[in-house]
Design a protein around this motif. Structure first.
Motif, PDB file in Angstrom:
ATOM      1  N   ASN A   1      43.482  76.408  28.186  1.00  0.00           N
ATOM      2  CA  ASN A   1      44.742  76.803  28.816  1.00  0.00           C
ATOM      3  C   ASN A   1      45.585  77.578  27.823  1.00  0.00           C
ATOM      4  OD1 ASN A   1      47.779  76.206  29.799  1.00  0.00           O
ATOM      5  ND2 ASN A   1      46.360  76.156  31.515  1.00  0.00           N
ATOM      6  N   SER A   2      46.179  78.656  28.296  1.00  0.00           N
ATOM      7  CA  SER A   2      46.972  79.522  27.419  1.00  0.00           C
ATOM      8  C   SER A   2      48.383  78.953  27.286  1.00  0.00           C
ATOM      9  CB  SER A   2      47.023  80.941  27.989  1.00  0.00           C
ATOM     10  OG  SER A   2      47.450  80.917  29.339  1.00  0.00           O
ATOM     11  N   THR A   3      48.645  78.305  26.173  1.00  0.00           N
ATOM     12  CA  THR A   3      49.973  77.753  25.885  1.00  0.00           C
ATOM     13  C   THR A   3      50.713  78.791  25.048  1.00  0.00           C
ATOM     14  OG1 THR A   3      49.009  75.551  25.873  1.00  0.00           O
ATOM     15  CG2 THR A   3      51.221  75.783  24.960  1.00  0.00           C
ATOM     16  N   CYS A   4      51.763  79.390  25.627  1.00  0.00           N
ATOM     17  CA  CYS A   4      52.314  80.625  25.080  1.00  0.00           C
ATOM     18  C   CYS A   4      53.742  80.489  24.572  1.00  0.00           C
ATOM     19  CB  CYS A   4      52.313  81.708  26.166  1.00  0.00           C
ATOM     20  SG  CYS A   4      50.670  82.100  26.813  1.00  0.00           S
ATOM     21  N   VAL A   5      54.049  81.341  23.606  1.00  0.00           N
ATOM     22  CA  VAL A   5      55.438  81.651  23.250  1.00  0.00           C
ATOM     23  C   VAL A   5      55.848  82.822  24.147  1.00  0.00           C
ATOM     24  CG1 VAL A   5      56.985  82.509  21.456  1.00  0.00           C
ATOM     25  CG2 VAL A   5      55.134  80.911  20.861  1.00  0.00           C
ATOM     26  N   MET A   6      56.880  82.632  24.949  1.00  0.00           N
ATOM     27  CA  MET A   6      57.288  83.664  25.906  1.00  0.00           C
ATOM     28  C   MET A   6      58.627  84.262  25.482  1.00  0.00           C
ATOM     29  SD  MET A   6      54.749  83.618  27.961  1.00  0.00           S
ATOM     30  CE  MET A   6      55.388  84.815  29.135  1.00  0.00           C
ATOM     31  N   ASN A   7      58.638  85.586  25.425  1.00  0.00           N
ATOM     32  CA  ASN A   7      59.848  86.323  25.051  1.00  0.00           C
ATOM     33  C   ASN A   7      60.451  87.002  26.278  1.00  0.00           C
ATOM     34  OD1 ASN A   7      59.564  85.728  22.252  1.00  0.00           O
ATOM     35  ND2 ASN A   7      58.004  87.343  22.097  1.00  0.00           N
TER      36      ASN A   7
END
Length: 591
Positions: free
Chosen positions: A261-267
């Motif tokens: 699963n893509s656990t992301c930092v979102m900007n």
């Protein structure tokens, strides 16, 4: 490589023998006959066993990759997601008016268990979408529902929830993400969110982010938080995808587990967002998604335990080591399989009795959600609100422990990656943390849920247990279930009384025991489920059945839980009654 087989027989037992869903007055339940649910479960089992489960180890080994702002999911994930979507599994409990199957939430829960057990990382893409769908359904305008929900029900578009920031976890009032009102009624969202599961990926045409932010000029703290719909691609008036919005993935987190699963930092850089619900009431709308997610996460604890247990059973029957103390049981071989040893049996019985009790508990909770929504039953709504932190906290704590026990049965091979058992433990670990860490769940239970509506719901729970005991006290077949349940319920009530007597004058006395209380409550819930299952199994045997062994095994497993697990309530009570002095005795500087 580990395998997974959907436990459809036990699922059917819970649905029909225990819950008697086809006899319920909940809307939609009259269609849930044994033949109908069996057809659904057996068909779902095929895609989970044959398509999704084999990708579990692939996702763990490959992980996700960020390439030029695009996240590539592991090999096979996209094709599997397409098959899952085309089969209608993503929208099984979504409304028919938005393209879903229109089945009750309970049936969605059974499919959700399979998906999480087969491949937890994969399951999260659709699971988070269902949570975002639920929030828009509950709080969105009609235009927002028509714009987003059809594509989210099908998972042509997926969804996320964006809460956490680098400096702000549980205390959401500290968030800095801001929303600036625009002349057209939209907002410009700017800030950074972290730990965003499925935040960016290549398996859907669009991603609909639900983002918590503070409207500029609004109240300070949590009272100033609002919730916004922020699509990855803008949506044109005709429903097609338009220009890219000002939201991007800055990095993928490197994690202990759920690598697929893509656990992301979102900007968010002045991304266009649309208010969901009322201004400064974002937590109300977000909690719709979070409560949905917390039940789903509790289900993950059960699911990982189930998958790990299945493989541990196979290994315990195959692995030759030592001889049974009562005499060789495999005399023609060099040793007996380790399943002959009492401590191995204890471990497997711990796992089996937890899993089957937990399945009944979660499905019962899902049925209460259907009652609350379909019948506008406020009592059911209050009861599931009380039990949500127990389902999330207790089942994920215990589920993790069960994956450790399953891994332990492999000995050194359990520590070697080629056997695959560590993945269940690593994947299960996150369930104790996200959607509100389990310590927070315990605080919520003791600090808020017990007193909710004047304590009405916890008193209703005690009365439910008391009534079952009273109704069945003369049933000799249930004596091994009734007496332990009565003792455990008394422990739970004594703990509640301790909080009432001491909580106001010494809040630390209550909060120091909150984790113990959550676990005590969980044990009593599973004890109640086992007592009810024992009654259902006894009735089936008395009526005559073509599979008496299944029901007899159910009784044996239940007796194990009542004798070996339920007495833990006494230990938890002793801890609670010791108060806060031992917990808070050292100064901060002494650590």
């Amino acid at each position: 490589m580990p395998t997974y087989a959907a436990p459809t027989k036990d699922m059917a037992f819970v649905l029909h023998d225990l819950l008697g869903i086809e006899k319920s007055n909940v809307p939609g339940y009259d269609d849930l006959t044994p033949d109908f649910t069996s057809a659904i479960l057996e068909e779902a089992a095929k895609i989970h066993q044959d398509v999704i489960a084999p990708l579990n180890v692939v996702g763990d080994k490959e992980g996700c990759k960020l390439e030029n702002g695009v996240v590539r999911t592991p090999t096979g994930f996209k094709d599997a997601f397409d098959q899952f979507r085309e089969g209608g599994w993503t929208g099984i409990a979504c409304e028919e008016e938005f393209g879903g199957q229109g089945l009750p939430y309970l049936m969605g829960t059974t499919i959700g268990e399979m998906t999480s057990a087969a491949n937890q990382a994969f399951a999260m893409y659709g699971g988070l979408t269902n949570g975002a769908y639920a929030s828009i359904l509950a709080h969105g305008s009609q235009a927002q529902k028509e714009t987003y929900l059809p594509n989210m029900a099908s998972c042509k578009w997926t969804g996320t929830m964006n809460l956490t920031e680098p400096h702000c976890g549980t205390d959401l009032g500290m968030m800095r993400t801001k929303a600036e009102p625009q002349a057209d009624g939209s907002y410009k969202i700017s800030g950074q969110k972290i730990f965003i599961s499925a935040g960016e990926h290549d398996m859907s045409d669009n991603i609909i982010h639900l983002v918590l932010a503070k409207i500029v000029g609004g109240p300070e703290g949590i009272k100033g938080v609002s919730l916004f719909i922020v699509p990855k691609f803008m949506v044109n008036e005709d429903g097609s995808e338009g220009a890219r919005n000002g939201v991007s993935c800055g990095a993928i987190e490197e994690k202990m587990g759920i690598h697929g699963n893509s656990t992301c930092v979102m900007n968010y850089d002045e991304a266009t967002g649309y208010l969901l619900g009322d201004e400064h009431k974002g937590m109300r709308a977000m909690f719709t998604m979070m409560n949905h997610a917390r039940l789903g996460v509790g289900l993950q604890g059960l699911a990982q335990a189930e998958a790990a247990y299945q493989n541990a059973v196979v290994y315990a029957k195959d692995r030759l080591q030592g001889r049974a103390v009562t005499g060789a049981e495999n005399p023609d071989g060099p040793a007996d399989p380790i399943i002959v040893h009492p401590d191995v049996r204890r471990s497997l019985m711990d796992q089996k009795s937890f899993i089957e009790g937990a399945r009944a508990f979660v499905y019962w909770g899902a049925m209460m959600i259907d009652q609350a929504h379909g019948l506008e039953d406020k009592d059911a709504d209050g009861m599931i609100s009380l039990l949500t932190p127990v389902i999330k906290g207790f089942l994920t704590d215990q589920g993790y422990d069960m994956t450790v026990q399953a891994q332990q049965l492999y000995g050194g091979h359990g520590y070697i990656e080629e056997w695959g058992m560590s993945q269940f433990t690593r994947d299960a670990r996150i369930a104790m943390i996200y959607e509100g860490a389990n310590g927070v769940q315990a605080l919520d239970l003791v600090g808020r849920k017990l007193a909710q509506d004047g304590g009405k719901h916890v008193m209703a729970f005690f009365e439910m247990v008391k009534s079952f005991i009273s109704e069945n006290k003369d049933n000799e077949a249930l004596v091994d279930f009734i007496e332990p349940l009565k003792a455990a319920s008394k422990d739970l009530q004594a703990a509640g009384m301790f909080f009432m007597q001491n909580g106001m004058k010494d809040p630390n006395a209550a909060l120091s025991g909150s984790n113990d209380f959550m676990h005590m409550f969980g044990h009593v819930c599973l004890g109640l489920m086992w007592a009810r299952m024992a009654k259902a199994a006894t009735s089936a045997l008395d009526a005559g059945t073509d599979d008496p062994e299944f029901y007899q095994n159910k009784l044996v497993t239940g007796r194990y839980y009542m004798a070996r697990q339920l007495p833990a309530t006494g230990m938890h009570l002793a801890r609670i009654q010791s108060g806060a002095d031992t917990v808070m005795g050292l100064s901060a500087e002494a650590f």
